[in-house]
Structure formats: structure tokens, C-alpha cells
Write an enzyme that holds these catalytic residues in place. Structure first.
Site, short mmCIF file in Angstrom:
data_model
loop_
_atom_site.label_atom_id
_atom_site.label_comp_id
_atom_site.label_asym_id
_atom_site.label_seq_id
_atom_site.Cartn_x
_atom_site.Cartn_y
_atom_site.Cartn_z
N SER A 181 0.83 -1.19 0.00
CA SER A 181 0.00 0.00 0.00
C SER A 181 0.88 1.25 0.00
O SER A 181 1.68 1.44 -0.91
CB SER A 181 -0.96 -0.04 1.20
OG SER A 181 -1.99 0.91 1.04
N GLU A 298 -9.13 -5.28 -4.28
CA GLU A 298 -8.51 -4.30 -3.40
C GLU A 298 -9.52 -3.43 -2.66
O GLU A 298 -9.44 -3.22 -1.45
CB GLU A 298 -7.58 -3.38 -4.21
CG GLU A 298 -6.43 -4.07 -4.92
CD GLU A 298 -5.20 -4.25 -4.06
OE1 GLU A 298 -5.27 -3.96 -2.85
OE2 GLU A 298 -4.18 -4.70 -4.59
N HIS A 371 -7.56 -5.75 -0.23
CA HIS A 371 -6.33 -5.04 0.13
C HIS A 371 -5.85 -5.57 1.48
O HIS A 371 -6.62 -5.64 2.43
CB HIS A 371 -6.66 -3.55 0.22
CG HIS A 371 -5.48 -2.63 0.25
ND1 HIS A 371 -4.67 -2.41 -0.84
CD2 HIS A 371 -5.01 -1.82 1.23
CE1 HIS A 371 -3.75 -1.51 -0.54
NE2 HIS A 371 -3.93 -1.14 0.72
#
Length: 454
Positions: A181, A298, A371
């Protein structure tokens, strides 16, 4: 006991034989000032406990990862953790972890990011870095803060690794940075920063939000004005609580009602040290091997169960299918497509690049391959991930096969620059030969042709 450039350190040795050094200072910095070398200390410094983490609001992805343990928060947060199989002269490969959290939350010293499995299975040294976040790390305001202080902290940590990791049995010529990320986005920025040249040989970018561009000078100035108005006092003397409150107001004003689930306003800025005005992430393509990839869902992390989303799912003309299509579209826009474009550009410039899509998901979780879903397979242990909602319905032992596979790929890449044998090098363009490794629900890594990519 280890002696480094600034003094002696006493860490711990566990039953596994791994040596762990926590809270090791790699730099120091005054508020809104670039990092400086640590002053040497006398005697032996205790490195058995984690150091403070950057001041921050509650950790954002707890809805999928679970709530992390409490850590002391302080502006004096430039410290790191070293896990090593031996403080000898073996010169092992080194993996340096940069955590995510939208540049506002997170810490590499969280238990869920512990690197002991990687260190033990791969005979490597793992380093986790804490750095400044939010306004304290990324505010750019004339006369107050130059911006990009968090990036400068990361560079300082990498220089510390270069100068000291040999004392922990590591090889400063075999450094791999890996991050997820915002940590992966940081690595993309470091690829463009001349100051990072020679500090790492390989890079792994996990779920980098590559559609998120560095702030333009005008954009950074706008965020600076928002922050000044929200704070209402001198940022150099305001309390940390006041800064965090103003930071949250800016997030809502700049990013809209989605706040942190939208575009984070505190992030790297272009044309501010260490990023040049025209930053190129491919200029070192031939020198730095890269893995870059995403998960297949995600945006589930950011949107599932959030206010407004459940109402949309209940509407007759939108429904779950419509919301799912929207989430898939945003995933492609923010993560997939720009990651593939970066991979294409690196490969076209002569780089050795490998790409993947992580598609595994837990059977009882509503988050799917969201995610952060790959993190338990790489870092942490059973206890640190036990309460993660994204793993609902999965026994830890059931994850063992894929975990070993994924860790072995990252470890082999750190050692040789190539992951598993079935992972072909990425080739640019949309030709049928372009392949991604898809890591799927059946716990296998397989080559999957992807058409229309480019």
C-alpha cells in the site's frame, strides 16, 4: 550484543535461535526538520523493546486486519527492528519492510508485521522501519516544513542499513525493499529519487495505489493552506493532539466524506527533496529488479460495510452487482492498470520485472481477496492475525501451504532476483505472451494469460 556505528546494542534471542533488536534508532529529527544522524551513546543500549511509533489516529484497516496492539506514540519515532539468524559474518540477503496505512497510520513494529518466519525460513535479515506519518511526515508548508519528511526518513533508514547491517550478519549489497500500500507507493517514489541510488538492489511493490500521483506544488500549497486554517496556531509549537485534529479536518476537507477511504492529502510531493520535478520511476530499471502486483478485490477493504455502500447495495437499480462492478472498476483504476503500466515501462526499459495478482480469499469472509489479504502469508504469526475479519473461516494451518509458497518466492527473489520457476518475466504490451502469476483460492500459483493489457 552488537556494536554498530553509534554504540552497543543488547537484543533478545528466542527459542528459534533468531536474534531480535527492537527500537533501534536510525536517525533523529526535530519537528518538521529532515532526519540527522543519531548521536553516539555510551554503554550498552537496551534493544529488547519496541520504540515509539509516529503519532497517528486509530489504525485504518482494522475492519479487515483486526485491531493492533497498543504502542507508545511519539515524534521521536525514527527507529527500526532487526531480525537476524546470526550476528556473524555470513552476509545474508536483507529485506527491508515499509508498512502501509495511507501515509497516516501504521508501524512496522506491529506484531502482524513481524519478520521472524521470513528470517528463519530464508536465512535472511529482516528490517522493519518506522517513519513519520501524516502532517508530521508529509506537510509541505513554506517556512514550516519542506515536505516529504517520511521519504527522507526511509532514505535515512536505508543508509543505516548500508552502514550497519553487516554487524547483524547482513549483506549491504543485497538489499531488497518490500512494502504494501503506502509502503509500496513509497518504494515507487524511491525508485525515482536519485538519493536512493545504490541503497537497494531489488524491490517488491504489493498493492501500490499507483494512480495516486505525488502532490503537485500547487496541490501541496493547497493542503498547506487547509492545514494552517484547521490548526489555527503555529504548527511548530502546537501540541501533537492539535496537529492530529487539524490533520483529520484536512483529510475530510480535501478528500471528501470518504476521508481516508478516498485520496490521502498527506503524501509525497513532487519537486521537493528527494523527488526531482520530473521524477522517473524507470531510470534505474536495469539496476533494480522488481516484483509488482495487486489483489483481485482491493477496494473491498475500503468500501465493504461503509456508510452509504450498504444502502446502495439495497437499491433496486444498483444492488450488489452494481456496487461490485463499481468496486472492481475502482480497483482497476487505482491499483491494477497503473501497476501494469509501471511494469510495462520498467520491462520496456530493460528491467527484470515480475508481476502477480493475489486471488486467495477466506471462505467465511465478505472481504474476498481484499487489500492486505496477502500480508498474513508473509509476516506475523498465528496470534497476531487471529482476529483478522478478512481471514474468517480459515484455520491457520490451512494457510500454511500458500504461505510457504509465497514466502519462498519473496525469499528467492531477494537472493537471486527471480522468484518461483513458474513465474515468467514480465513483457510489455498486450500480446498473449504477457502473463501474470495468479495466486488463487486453490492455494496454487499459476500462470494466467491476460489479454488487453498495456
Amino acid at each position: 550484543m552488537v556494536r554498530i556505528s553509534s554504540g552497543e546494542l543488547r537484543g533478545t534471542t528466542g527459542e528459534s535461535g533468531l536474534h531480535v533488536f527492537r527500537g533501534v534508532p536510525y536517525a533523529r529529527a526535530d519537528r518538521f526538520a529532515p532526519p540527522e544522524p543519531v548521536e553516539p551513546w555510551a554503554g550498552v543500549r537496551d534493544a529488547t523493546r519496541h520504540g515509539p511509533i509516529s503519532p497517528q489516529p486509530p489504525v485504518r484497516p482494522e475492519s479487515v486486519m483486526g485491531v493492533p496492539e497498543e504502542h507508545e506514540q511519539s515524534e521521536d519515532c525514527l527507529n527500526l527492528t532487526v531480525v537476524t539468524p546470526g550476528t556473524d559474518d555470513r552476509k545474508r540477503p536483507v529485506l527491508v519492510w515499509l508498512h502501509g496505512g495511507a501515509y497516516v497510520t501504521g508501524a512496522s513494529s506491529f506484531a502482524c508485521y513481524d519478520g521472524q518466519r521470513l528470517a528463519a525460513e530464508g536465512d535472511v535479515v529482516v528490517v522493519g522501519v518506522n517513519y513519520r506519518l501524516g502532517a508530521l511526515g508529509y506537510l509541505k508548508l513554506d517556512g514550516v516544513s519542506p515536505g516529504n519528511l517520511g521519504l527522507l526518513d526511509q532514505l535515512a533508514a536505508l543508509r543505516w542499513v548500508r552502514d550497519n547491517i553487516v554487524h547483524f550478519g547482513g549483506d549491504p549489497e543485497q538489499v531488497t525493499v518490500f512494502g504494501q500500500s503506502a509502503g509500496a507507493h513509497s518504494i515507487a517514489c524511491l525508485l525515482a529519487a536519485p538519493a536512493a541510488d545504490g541503497l537497494f538492489r531489488r524491490a517488491v511493490l504489493q498493492s501500490a495505489p499507483m494512480a495516486l500521483k505525488p502532490l503537485t506544488p500547487a496541490g501541496a500549497a493547497r493542503i498547506g493552506r487547509y492545514f494552517t486554517a484547521a490548526l489555527g496556531t503555529d504548527p511548530r509549537t502546537a501540541s501533537v493532539a492539535e496537529i492530529l485534529q487539524a490533520q483529520q479536518r484536512v483529510i475530510v476537507r480535501a478528500a471528501g466524506p470518504g476521508g481516508l477511504y478516498s485520496v490521502p492529502p498527506f503524501r509525497p510531493a513532487a519537486a521537493a527533496d528527494p523527488l526531482p520535478p520530473a521524477a522517473s520511476m524507470v531510470r534505474r530499471a536495469r539496476e533494480v529488479d522488481v516484483i509488482i502486483g495487486t489483489t483481485s478485490a482491493e477496494m473491498n477493504t475500503f468500501l465493504n460495510g461503509k456508510p452509504g455502500i450498504t444502502q446502495l447495495e439495497a437499491l433496486p437499480f444498483v444492488g450488489r452487482r452494481g456496487v461490485a462492478a463499481a468496486k472492481a472498476g475502482i480497483t482497476r483504476w487505482m491499483f491494477d492498470a497503473p501497476s501494469r503500466r509501471l511494469a510495462d515501462a520498467l520491462a520496456a526499459a530493460g528491467g527484470r520485472v515480475f508481476t502477480y495478482r493475489f486471488a486467495w480469499h477466506a471462505p467465511a469472509s465478505t472481504y474476498g481477496a481484499c487489500h492486505c489479504i496477502e500480508l498474513p502469508f508473509l509476516l506475523g504469526d498465528r496470534e497476531s492475525w487471529a482476529a483478522a475479519p478478512m481471514l474468517a473461516g480459515t484455520e491457520w494451518d490451512e494457510m500454511a501451504q500458500l504461505g510457504r509458497k509465497l514466502r519462498s518466492a519473496w525469499l528467492e527473489f531477494a537472493k537471486t532476483g527471480a522468484p518461483l520457476p513458474e513465474w515468467q518475466r514480465h513483457s510489455p504490451g498486450a500480446a498473449p505472451g504477457m502473463r501474470w502469476v495468479e495466486i488463487g483460492p486453490d492455494l496454487r500459483a499459476r500462470r494466467t494469460p491476460v489479454a488487453g493489457v498495456g
